[in-house]
Motif scaffolding. Structure first.
Motif, PDB file in Angstrom:
ATOM      1  N   VAL A   1      70.053  46.411  38.067  1.00  0.00           N
ATOM      2  CA  VAL A   1      69.709  45.903  39.410  1.00  0.00           C
ATOM      3  C   VAL A   1      70.686  46.451  40.452  1.00  0.00           C
ATOM      4  CG1 VAL A   1      68.660  43.767  38.559  1.00  0.00           C
ATOM      5  CG2 VAL A   1      71.106  43.808  39.050  1.00  0.00           C
ATOM      6  N   LEU A   2      70.188  46.627  41.682  1.00  0.00           N
ATOM      7  CA  LEU A   2      71.028  47.171  42.766  1.00  0.00           C
ATOM      8  C   LEU A   2      71.814  46.044  43.436  1.00  0.00           C
ATOM      9  CD1 LEU A   2      68.514  49.761  44.229  1.00  0.00           C
ATOM     10  CD2 LEU A   2      70.667  50.276  43.065  1.00  0.00           C
ATOM     11  N   SER A   3      72.812  45.561  42.710  1.00  0.00           N
ATOM     12  CA  SER A   3      73.493  44.342  43.159  1.00  0.00           C
ATOM     13  C   SER A   3      74.864  44.577  43.768  1.00  0.00           C
ATOM     14  CB  SER A   3      73.660  43.404  41.965  1.00  0.00           C
ATOM     15  OG  SER A   3      74.262  44.116  40.899  1.00  0.00           O
ATOM     16  N   GLU A   4      75.492  45.718  43.463  1.00  0.00           N
ATOM     17  CA  GLU A   4      76.901  45.872  43.838  1.00  0.00           C
ATOM     18  C   GLU A   4      77.133  45.737  45.336  1.00  0.00           C
ATOM     19  OE1 GLU A   4      79.005  45.330  41.744  1.00  0.00           O
ATOM     20  OE2 GLU A   4      79.395  46.893  40.295  1.00  0.00           O
ATOM     21  N   GLU A   5      76.282  46.383  46.123  1.00  0.00           N
ATOM     22  CA  GLU A   5      76.499  46.354  47.568  1.00  0.00           C
ATOM     23  C   GLU A   5      76.408  44.922  48.111  1.00  0.00           C
ATOM     24  OE1 GLU A   5      74.294  48.819  50.846  1.00  0.00           O
ATOM     25  OE2 GLU A   5      75.099  50.177  49.332  1.00  0.00           O
ATOM     26  N   LEU A   6      75.378  44.196  47.664  1.00  0.00           N
ATOM     27  CA  LEU A   6      75.194  42.803  48.097  1.00  0.00           C
ATOM     28  C   LEU A   6      76.377  41.945  47.646  1.00  0.00           C
ATOM     29  CD1 LEU A   6      71.443  42.372  47.025  1.00  0.00           C
ATOM     30  CD2 LEU A   6      72.282  42.551  49.369  1.00  0.00           C
ATOM     31  N   ALA A   7      76.768  42.127  46.383  1.00  0.00           N
ATOM     32  CA  ALA A   7      77.847  41.311  45.830  1.00  0.00           C
ATOM     33  C   ALA A   7      79.165  41.585  46.533  1.00  0.00           C
ATOM     34  CB  ALA A   7      77.981  41.586  44.333  1.00  0.00           C
TER      35      ALA A   7
ATOM     36  N   GLN B   1      71.305  55.851  12.540  1.00  0.00           N
ATOM     37  CA  GLN B   1      70.156  55.669  13.435  1.00  0.00           C
ATOM     38  C   GLN B   1      70.537  54.708  14.564  1.00  0.00           C
ATOM     39  OE1 GLN B   1      66.758  53.914  11.545  1.00  0.00           O
ATOM     40  NE2 GLN B   1      65.513  54.046  13.392  1.00  0.00           N
ATOM     41  N   ILE B   2      70.083  55.017  15.784  1.00  0.00           N
ATOM     42  CA  ILE B   2      70.360  54.118  16.917  1.00  0.00           C
ATOM     43  C   ILE B   2      69.358  52.966  16.888  1.00  0.00           C
ATOM     44  CG2 ILE B   2      70.453  53.922  19.442  1.00  0.00           C
ATOM     45  CD1 ILE B   2      72.766  55.589  18.234  1.00  0.00           C
ATOM     46  N   THR B   3      69.880  51.746  16.817  1.00  0.00           N
ATOM     47  CA  THR B   3      69.016  50.562  16.754  1.00  0.00           C
ATOM     48  C   THR B   3      69.177  49.655  17.965  1.00  0.00           C
ATOM     49  OG1 THR B   3      70.706  49.173  15.709  1.00  0.00           O
ATOM     50  CG2 THR B   3      69.334  50.515  14.232  1.00  0.00           C
ATOM     51  N   THR B   4      70.258  49.888  18.759  1.00  0.00           N
ATOM     52  CA  THR B   4      70.659  48.885  19.752  1.00  0.00           C
ATOM     53  C   THR B   4      71.039  49.540  21.077  1.00  0.00           C
ATOM     54  OG1 THR B   4      71.515  47.585  17.902  1.00  0.00           O
ATOM     55  CG2 THR B   4      72.231  46.931  20.110  1.00  0.00           C
ATOM     56  N   LEU B   5      70.509  48.994  22.174  1.00  0.00           N
ATOM     57  CA  LEU B   5      70.808  49.491  23.521  1.00  0.00           C
ATOM     58  C   LEU B   5      71.451  48.363  24.319  1.00  0.00           C
ATOM     59  CD1 LEU B   5      67.400  51.316  24.186  1.00  0.00           C
ATOM     60  CD2 LEU B   5      69.530  52.339  23.341  1.00  0.00           C
ATOM     61  N   LEU B   6      72.664  48.607  24.812  1.00  0.00           N
ATOM     62  CA  LEU B   6      73.403  47.596  25.566  1.00  0.00           C
ATOM     63  C   LEU B   6      73.504  48.047  27.023  1.00  0.00           C
ATOM     64  CD1 LEU B   6      76.272  47.019  22.951  1.00  0.00           C
ATOM     65  CD2 LEU B   6      74.127  45.786  23.160  1.00  0.00           C
ATOM     66  N   PHE B   7      72.865  47.308  27.902  1.00  0.00           N
ATOM     67  CA  PHE B   7      72.786  47.680  29.316  1.00  0.00           C
ATOM     68  C   PHE B   7      73.810  46.905  30.141  1.00  0.00           C
ATOM     69  CE2 PHE B   7      68.635  48.219  27.420  1.00  0.00           C
ATOM     70  CZ  PHE B   7      68.119  49.385  27.981  1.00  0.00           C
ATOM     71  N   ASP B   8      74.591  47.631  30.944  1.00  0.00           N
ATOM     72  CA  ASP B   8      75.350  46.970  31.999  1.00  0.00           C
ATOM     73  C   ASP B   8      74.311  46.402  32.978  1.00  0.00           C
ATOM     74  OD1 ASP B   8      77.572  46.334  33.755  1.00  0.00           O
ATOM     75  OD2 ASP B   8      76.935  48.035  34.959  1.00  0.00           O
ATOM     76  N   CYS B   9      74.691  45.428  33.789  1.00  0.00           N
ATOM     77  CA  CYS B   9      73.731  44.811  34.720  1.00  0.00           C
ATOM     78  C   CYS B   9      73.839  45.374  36.137  1.00  0.00           C
ATOM     79  CB  CYS B   9      73.934  43.294  34.733  1.00  0.00           C
ATOM     80  SG  CYS B   9      72.778  42.429  35.826  1.00  0.00           S
ATOM     81  N   ASP B  10      75.005  45.185  36.765  1.00  0.00           N
ATOM     82  CA  ASP B  10      75.160  45.523  38.185  1.00  0.00           C
ATOM     83  C   ASP B  10      75.095  47.029  38.428  1.00  0.00           C
ATOM     84  OD1 ASP B  10      75.578  42.817  39.088  1.00  0.00           O
ATOM     85  OD2 ASP B  10      77.484  42.903  38.024  1.00  0.00           O
TER      86      ASP B  10
ATOM     87  N   TYR C   1      64.143  49.016  19.210  1.00  0.00           N
ATOM     88  CA  TYR C   1      65.526  48.733  19.595  1.00  0.00           C
ATOM     89  C   TYR C   1      65.763  47.249  19.887  1.00  0.00           C
ATOM     90  CZ  TYR C   1      65.205  53.747  20.448  1.00  0.00           C
ATOM     91  OH  TYR C   1      64.966  55.088  20.303  1.00  0.00           O
ATOM     92  N   THR C   2      66.965  46.791  19.533  1.00  0.00           N
ATOM     93  CA  THR C   2      67.471  45.520  20.044  1.00  0.00           C
ATOM     94  C   THR C   2      68.042  45.834  21.421  1.00  0.00           C
ATOM     95  OG1 THR C   2      68.035  44.714  17.847  1.00  0.00           O
ATOM     96  CG2 THR C   2      69.238  43.745  19.699  1.00  0.00           C
ATOM     97  N   MET C   3      67.632  45.073  22.440  1.00  0.00           N
ATOM     98  CA  MET C   3      68.105  45.335  23.804  1.00  0.00           C
ATOM     99  C   MET C   3      68.911  44.133  24.302  1.00  0.00           C
ATOM    100  SD  MET C   3      65.119  47.563  25.634  1.00  0.00           S
ATOM    101  CE  MET C   3      64.085  46.202  26.138  1.00  0.00           C
ATOM    102  N   SER C   4      70.037  44.433  24.939  1.00  0.00           N
ATOM    103  CA  SER C   4      70.952  43.376  25.355  1.00  0.00           C
ATOM    104  C   SER C   4      71.608  43.745  26.683  1.00  0.00           C
ATOM    105  CB  SER C   4      72.017  43.221  24.261  1.00  0.00           C
ATOM    106  OG  SER C   4      73.091  42.434  24.694  1.00  0.00           O
ATOM    107  N   VAL C   5      72.040  42.732  27.433  1.00  0.00           N
ATOM    108  CA  VAL C   5      72.790  42.959  28.681  1.00  0.00           C
ATOM    109  C   VAL C   5      74.243  42.574  28.438  1.00  0.00           C
ATOM    110  CG1 VAL C   5      73.006  42.398  31.137  1.00  0.00           C
ATOM    111  CG2 VAL C   5      70.754  42.406  30.072  1.00  0.00           C
ATOM    112  N   VAL C   6      75.159  43.488  28.785  1.00  0.00           N
ATOM    113  CA  VAL C   6      76.592  43.243  28.598  1.00  0.00           C
ATOM    114  C   VAL C   6      77.295  43.542  29.921  1.00  0.00           C
ATOM    115  CG1 VAL C   6      78.649  43.834  27.271  1.00  0.00           C
ATOM    116  CG2 VAL C   6      76.404  43.899  26.165  1.00  0.00           C
ATOM    117  N   SER C   7      77.764  42.482  30.584  1.00  0.00           N
ATOM    118  CA  SER C   7      78.265  42.603  31.960  1.00  0.00           C
ATOM    119  C   SER C   7      79.659  42.008  32.106  1.00  0.00           C
ATOM    120  CB  SER C   7      77.298  41.864  32.891  1.00  0.00           C
ATOM    121  OG  SER C   7      77.781  41.816  34.210  1.00  0.00           O
ATOM    122  N   SER C   8      80.382  42.466  33.139  1.00  0.00           N
ATOM    123  CA  SER C   8      81.648  41.809  33.498  1.00  0.00           C
ATOM    124  C   SER C   8      81.392  40.557  34.331  1.00  0.00           C
ATOM    125  CB  SER C   8      82.532  42.763  34.325  1.00  0.00           C
ATOM    126  OG  SER C   8      83.320  43.572  33.483  1.00  0.00           O
TER     127      SER C   8
END
Length: 245
Positions: free
Chosen positions: A16-22, A3-12, A115-122
């Motif tokens: 959020v629409l951050s790449e262009e600004l960054a 069963q899927i319990t966990t969702l890991l979201f990239d950030c940029d 779901y457990t929700m988390s942000v996983v970013s570089s």
């Protein structure tokens, strides 16, 4: 089928629409670094995105050193990483917006309680927190579920290294089989796949004429399903949960 319990979201460019600004802020700084070293290179935000999307600033400088023979001492590296963080955060705080449709999905997912929700970013932790706070997404991601390859690990790294996903899974007490990653870049998709997870590829932030090309890139990197808009996320999730992908 676990069963899927966990969702890991990239950030940029996933939350959020951050790449262009960054990348605009990065280009200014990289051009300055090249000029100081008499290296005849000039980047714009756009040309940097093409070459380095999904990498953090430390990763970019490391690649530039290898590719163009740029000499950067460890002390300078730390100084530049801090300068870039400050410059990017200033830009994000001024004009960052969420990806279209993502807030509605986060609200529904949080309300479901499934779901457990988390942000996983570089990106650096300070930048990730500034980003989700600016757009009001921090209510879905309290402090201890936000992870950064640049900051959270003993040895800083960047996707496509799976280290940050493996670290996040360990801290959350979850397995790769019960978790899904949502990613918009080749390096992020590789990172999630190498950590043993199924990855949803998101091509929404790319120009419409680039999306089919990016879909192929993300599928080749291991994404099992692709979405163009966040409204498609429930259907993507259902496909993975039912075992059809």
């Amino acid at each position: 089928m676990p069963q899927i319990t966990t969702l890991l979201f990239d950030c940029d460019n996933t939350l959020v629409l951050s790449e262009e600004l960054a990348f605009e802020a990065c280009a200014d700084l990289i051009n300055q670094i090249c000029k100081e070293r008499n290296v005849d290179l000039t980047f714009t935000g756009e040309t940097l995105i093409v070459e380095f999307v999904g990498q953090n600033f430390r990763g970019m400088l490391t690649t530039l050193q290898a590719k163009y023979g740029l000499e950067i001492s460890p002390e300078d590296m730390e100084k530049y990483v801090r300068m870039e963080e400050d410059a990017v955060i200033a830009k994000l705080k001024a004009s960052l917006k969420p990806c279209p449709g993502v807030d509605e999905q986060l609200e529904k997912l949080a309300a479901s309680g499934k779901y457990t929700m988390s942000v996983v970013s570089s990106s650096a932790l300070r930048r990730v927190r500034a980003s989700i706070e600016k757009v009001g997404q921090d209510k879905y991601f309290p402090g201890d579920v936000v992870f950064s390859a640049a900051t959270s690990l003993e040895k800083p790294t960047s996707k496509p290294d799976p280290a940050i996903y493996l670290h996040a899974l360990k801290k959350l007490g979850k397995t790769a089989e019960e978790s899904i990653a949502i990613e918009d870049s080749k390096s992020g998709t590789l990172s999630g796949t190498r950590a043993g997870m199924k990855v949803v590829g998101y091509v929404g932030p790319y120009a419409p004429d680039k999306r089919s090309e990016m879909e192929k890139v993300l599928r080749d990197a291991g994404a099992v399903v692709i979405m163009e808009h966040w409204s498609e996320f429930p259907a993507c999730l259902e496909k993975i949960e039912s075992g059809s992908v």
